[in-house]
Design a protein around this motif. Structure first.
Motif, PDB file in Angstrom:
ATOM      1  N   UNK A 175       5.097  -6.100  16.301  1.00 12.57           N
ATOM      2  CA  UNK A 175       6.325  -5.396  15.911  1.00 12.57           C
ATOM      3  C   UNK A 175       6.103  -3.912  15.665  1.00 12.57           C
ATOM      4  N   UNK A 176       4.843  -3.469  15.632  1.00  9.10           N
ATOM      5  CA  UNK A 176       4.568  -2.046  15.482  1.00  9.10           C
ATOM      6  C   UNK A 176       3.668  -1.666  14.330  1.00  9.10           C
ATOM      7  N   UNK A 177       3.159  -2.628  13.577  1.00  8.22           N
ATOM      8  CA  UNK A 177       2.279  -2.303  12.454  1.00  8.22           C
ATOM      9  C   UNK A 177       0.921  -1.817  12.949  1.00  8.22           C
ATOM     10  N   UNK A 178       0.458  -0.712  12.390  1.00  9.93           N
ATOM     11  CA  UNK A 178      -0.862  -0.175  12.726  1.00  9.93           C
ATOM     12  C   UNK A 178      -1.736   0.021  11.491  1.00  9.93           C
ATOM     13  N   UNK A 179      -1.168  -0.075  10.313  1.00  8.84           N
ATOM     14  CA  UNK A 179      -1.933  -0.142   9.070  1.00  8.84           C
ATOM     15  C   UNK A 179      -1.563  -1.467   8.426  1.00  8.84           C
ATOM     16  N   UNK A 180      -2.516  -2.379   8.330  1.00 15.19           N
ATOM     17  CA  UNK A 180      -2.226  -3.760   7.937  1.00 15.19           C
ATOM     18  C   UNK A 180      -3.214  -4.196   6.867  1.00 15.19           C
ATOM     19  N   UNK A 181      -2.696  -4.784   5.795  1.00 11.48           N
ATOM     20  CA  UNK A 181      -3.566  -5.286   4.743  1.00 11.48           C
ATOM     21  C   UNK A 181      -2.793  -6.164   3.786  1.00 11.48           C
ATOM     22  N   UNK A 182      -3.228  -6.185   2.539  1.00 10.00           N
ATOM     23  CA  UNK A 182      -2.581  -7.002   1.518  1.00 10.00           C
ATOM     24  C   UNK A 182      -2.398  -6.207   0.250  1.00 10.00           C
ATOM     25  N   UNK A 183      -1.505  -6.685  -0.601  1.00  7.97           N
ATOM     26  CA  UNK A 183      -1.260  -6.041  -1.887  1.00  7.97           C
ATOM     27  C   UNK A 183      -1.644  -7.019  -2.994  1.00  7.97           C
TER      28      UNK A 183
ATOM     29  N   UNK B 193     -13.962  -1.716  -4.500  1.00  2.14           N
ATOM     30  CA  UNK B 193     -13.750  -1.128  -3.174  1.00  2.14           C
ATOM     31  C   UNK B 193     -14.779  -1.660  -2.174  1.00  2.14           C
ATOM     32  N   UNK B 194     -16.021  -1.776  -2.612  1.00  2.00           N
ATOM     33  CA  UNK B 194     -17.075  -2.258  -1.717  1.00  2.00           C
ATOM     34  C   UNK B 194     -16.827  -3.700  -1.292  1.00  2.00           C
ATOM     35  N   UNK B 195     -16.261  -4.505  -2.187  1.00  2.39           N
ATOM     36  CA  UNK B 195     -15.963  -5.900  -1.826  1.00  2.39           C
ATOM     37  C   UNK B 195     -14.993  -5.954  -0.657  1.00  2.39           C
ATOM     38  N   UNK B 196     -14.036  -5.053  -0.643  1.00  2.73           N
ATOM     39  CA  UNK B 196     -13.074  -5.035   0.468  1.00  2.73           C
ATOM     40  C   UNK B 196     -13.697  -4.466   1.738  1.00  2.73           C
ATOM     41  N   UNK B 197     -14.531  -3.458   1.603  1.00  2.00           N
ATOM     42  CA  UNK B 197     -15.221  -2.952   2.788  1.00  2.00           C
ATOM     43  C   UNK B 197     -16.109  -4.045   3.389  1.00  2.00           C
TER      44      UNK B 197
ATOM     45  N   UNK C 162      -7.223  -2.533   2.636  1.00  6.73           N
ATOM     46  CA  UNK C 162      -7.803  -3.461   1.666  1.00  6.73           C
ATOM     47  C   UNK C 162      -6.723  -4.366   1.110  1.00  6.73           C
ATOM     48  N   UNK C 163      -7.036  -5.079   0.034  1.00  6.94           N
ATOM     49  CA  UNK C 163      -6.077  -5.942  -0.640  1.00  6.94           C
ATOM     50  C   UNK C 163      -5.797  -5.436  -2.032  1.00  6.94           C
ATOM     51  N   UNK C 164      -5.398  -6.333  -2.912  1.00  8.94           N
ATOM     52  CA  UNK C 164      -5.045  -5.946  -4.266  1.00  8.94           C
ATOM     53  C   UNK C 164      -6.259  -5.541  -5.086  1.00  8.94           C
ATOM     54  N   UNK C 165      -6.211  -4.340  -5.641  1.00 16.05           N
ATOM     55  CA  UNK C 165      -7.332  -3.861  -6.454  1.00 16.05           C
ATOM     56  C   UNK C 165      -7.398  -4.604  -7.780  1.00 16.05           C
ATOM     57  N   UNK C 166      -6.252  -4.845  -8.385  1.00 10.91           N
ATOM     58  CA  UNK C 166      -6.250  -5.447  -9.723  1.00 10.91           C
ATOM     59  C   UNK C 166      -6.827  -6.861  -9.710  1.00 10.91           C
ATOM     60  N   UNK C 167      -6.464  -7.668  -8.712  1.00  9.68           N
ATOM     61  CA  UNK C 167      -6.985  -9.034  -8.703  1.00  9.68           C
ATOM     62  C   UNK C 167      -8.487  -9.062  -8.490  1.00  9.68           C
ATOM     63  N   UNK C 168      -9.012  -8.131  -7.684  1.00  7.79           N
ATOM     64  CA  UNK C 168     -10.455  -8.080  -7.497  1.00  7.79           C
ATOM     65  C   UNK C 168     -11.157  -7.642  -8.777  1.00  7.79           C
TER      66      UNK C 168
ATOM     67  N   UNK D   2      -3.869 -10.547  -3.086  1.00 12.15           N
ATOM     68  CA  UNK D   2      -4.520 -10.752  -1.798  1.00 12.15           C
ATOM     69  C   UNK D   2      -5.931 -10.201  -1.921  1.00 12.15           C
ATOM     70  N   UNK D   3      -6.920 -11.077  -1.922  1.00  8.33           N
ATOM     71  CA  UNK D   3      -8.291 -10.683  -2.209  1.00  8.33           C
ATOM     72  C   UNK D   3      -9.159 -10.524  -0.978  1.00  8.33           C
ATOM     73  N   UNK D   4     -10.459 -10.266  -1.185  1.00  7.41           N
ATOM     74  CA  UNK D   4     -11.372 -10.051  -0.054  1.00  7.41           C
ATOM     75  C   UNK D   4     -11.440 -11.205   0.932  1.00  7.41           C
ATOM     76  N   UNK D   5     -11.328 -12.449   0.458  1.00  7.41           N
ATOM     77  CA  UNK D   5     -11.395 -13.580   1.393  1.00  7.41           C
ATOM     78  C   UNK D   5     -10.228 -13.519   2.379  1.00  7.41           C
TER      79      UNK D   5
END
Length: 313
Positions: A288-296, A61-65, A26-32, A299-302
């Motif tokens: 480069x090897x990343x397998x868990x990728x998201x935002x902090x 959480x649902x917004x990110x899902x 997912x992305x940043x929880x606080x901004x959402x 970084x929002x749902x869009x």
């Protein structure tokens, strides 16, 4: 390296999914939450909603899902017995709130799966922020707090045990700023029986505390429960090199979820500067090897939806 997860079959499923290809975080929880109208000015930050408005966390959480994320990261980053004690909450209730952070994320995953009806698994990562997070003064971006290893262990161990017992699929030990705290946290997660990822704050190829990333990556990778190592809440420009280094040093999948590229002003409690998060960079990260990728942060749902598209859904 032998990895064991005790009674965490869903955690093993997440590890298998990572082996098959990138898994979108997912992305940043606080901004959402802020976009949902929540007041996050409290020192507890998003953890305050565990006390007052847990349904807001489900909605975030649902917004990110809905945007395509496969993993929800809980509102426990800044949650601790010390932090809640300042609000008059005792240790027993704090532990219930920590467990609640996992429960609301799991509920969001179940609701999203029922609504979307796509049969895709969705996982819960229990967030474990550094000691500096509870100070709410930006010190997680500096590290070296001036406290001993035993004091750090006394702070971290109880909440790690509570979160692990709450049944997440993985523990997200994140924004770790320096070698000392990394060593303490690595010791604390041993034997918990839950997969763990470690991600570090990074600047100019070093931890926020100024140590070589290679040193902290190698340290935590020795823990059998650790399934991925990398960086988070750093500028996006740091990610590709850090991910390549993590994969080279550890032989593990890497995790990468930078912030928007803005800078946190702890005194003003606000972000400044231009945003630089580019979902198109995900191809470089995964190469480069990343397998868990998201935002902090910021970084929002869009942006996560764009990242999902960049990763091929």
């Amino acid at each position: 390296m032998v990895t064991h997860f005790g009674s965490s079959p869903s955690g093993a499923a997440l590890v298998a999914a990572m082996a098959a290809g990138p898994v979108l975080l997912d992305g940043g929880l606080s901004n959402q939450l802020a976009d949902q109208g929540c007041d996050l000015s409290d020192a507890l930050w998003s953890a305050r909603l565990l006390l007052d408005e847990p349904r807001q966390l489900v909605a975030a959480h649902r917004a990110y899902f809905a945007a395509g994320a496969r993993v929800a990261t809980t509102a426990s980053y800044q949650a601790s017995r010390a932090g809640f004690a300042a609000r008059g909450v005792d240790a027993a209730k704090t532990d219930r709130l920590l467990a609640l952070s996992v429960e609301v994320a799991r509920l969001a995953a179940e609701e999203a799966s029922a609504e979307l009806g796509d049969g895709r698994p969705r996982w819960v990562a229990a967030s474990v922020g550094p000691y500096g997070a509870v100070l709410a003064d930006g010190s997680e971006y500096r590290g070296h707090y001036g406290v001993s290893a035993s004091e750090l262990a006394e702070f971290h161990r109880p909440r790690l045990e509570v979160l692990a017992a709450a049944g997440p699929d993985v523990l997200a030990v994140e924004t770790v700023p320096d070698l000392l705290e990394a060593a303490v946290l690595a010791d604390c997660v041993r034997g918990l029986g839950v997969p763990v990822w470690f991600s570090f704050g990074a600047a100019d190829g070093l931890t926020r505390g100024g140590e070589p990333l290679s040193e902290v990556f190698a340290l935590v990778a020795e823990v059998p429960e650790v399934v991925a190592v990398g960086v988070n809440c750093c500028a996006p420009r740091e990610v590709a090199a850090a991910v390549a280094l993590a994969a080279e040093v550890t032989g593990l999948p890497a995790v990468a979820y930078p912030n928007s590229g803005e800078d946190w002003d702890a005194s003003a409690r606000d972000w400044t500067g231009p945003a630089a998060f580019d979902p198109g960079s995900a191809a470089d990260w995964t190469a480069a090897g990343a397998r868990l990728v998201g935002g902090c942060c910021r970084v929002g749902p869009a942006a996560i939806a764009e990242l999902a598209a960049a990763l091929g859904g």
